[in-house]
Design an enzyme around this catalytic site. Structure first.
Site, short mmCIF file in Angstrom:
data_model
loop_
_atom_site.label_atom_id
_atom_site.label_comp_id
_atom_site.label_asym_id
_atom_site.label_seq_id
_atom_site.Cartn_x
_atom_site.Cartn_y
_atom_site.Cartn_z
N ASP A 1 -29.42 21.79 46.89
CA ASP A 1 -28.55 22.97 46.94
C ASP A 1 -27.09 22.56 47.03
OD1 ASP A 1 -30.89 24.52 47.02
OD2 ASP A 1 -30.87 24.63 49.21
N ASP B 1 -36.01 23.21 52.88
CA ASP B 1 -34.63 23.26 53.35
C ASP B 1 -34.59 22.69 54.76
OD1 ASP B 1 -33.56 24.45 51.06
OD2 ASP B 1 -34.00 26.47 51.78
#
EC number: 3.4.23.36
Length: 164
Positions: free
Chosen positions: A143, A125
């Site tokens: 995401d 991330d």
């Protein structure tokens, strides 16, 4: 007019192409982050956005991140099962544009995160939005694609209900 269930006209290839583009964008950005950032490094871009390197061993919002390791395989299997189911849905509903767009977004994102879990044992991330000391959990292109796909699935269903 497209049927709610069953085969509809249209090819699933454009939708698989969209999923592939999203997958490539996701993996390319993650390769850059892994190549240029060490774990925990951050670049302050604006007063509300940073680029960071975070490893997420859990799911959304780091759900189950502190589990003993079984979650890697659970979420990998779940992602693979979702991808297979989505491809099956695309074969049957490729002519339903909004529905197929949503599925393609989810497919590209799911496969991107499955690749991370398989190769690294975690999802990379790097997008960090914040206000003051409050930080939204870091996330990535995959995401974002999954979230956009979920929003469009809801919109498609609302549109379908409104028509009936």
């Amino acid at each position: 007019m497209a049927k709610a269930f069953g085969k509809t006209s249209g090819s699933m290839l454009p939708w698989l192409g969209l999923a592939l583009i999203l997958l490539i964008a996701d993996q390319f950005t993650k390769v850059l982050i892994l190549g240029y950032y060490r774990l925990g490094d951050a670049t302050y871009v604006t007063s509300f956005f940073n680029v960071v390197r975070v490893h997420n061993t859990g799911a959304a919002f780091s759900f189950l991140a502190s589990a003993s390791g079984w979650q890697r395989w659970f979420f990998t299997g779940l992602g693979i099962a979702a991808a297979v189911f989505i491809v099956w849905l695309l074969r049957s509903h490729a002519g339903q544009k909004l529905f197929s767009f949503a599925l393609a977004c989810i497919l590209g994102g799911a496969v991107g995160n499955v690749i991370d879990r398989t190769l690294h044992g975690y999802v990379v991330d790097f997008l960090d939005f914040h206000y003051g000391n409050w930080h939204f959990p870091a996330f990535n292109i995959a995401d974002s694609a999954i979230t956009i796909g979920a929003i469009f699935l809801v919109l498609d269903e609302l549109r379908r209900v409104r028509r009936s």
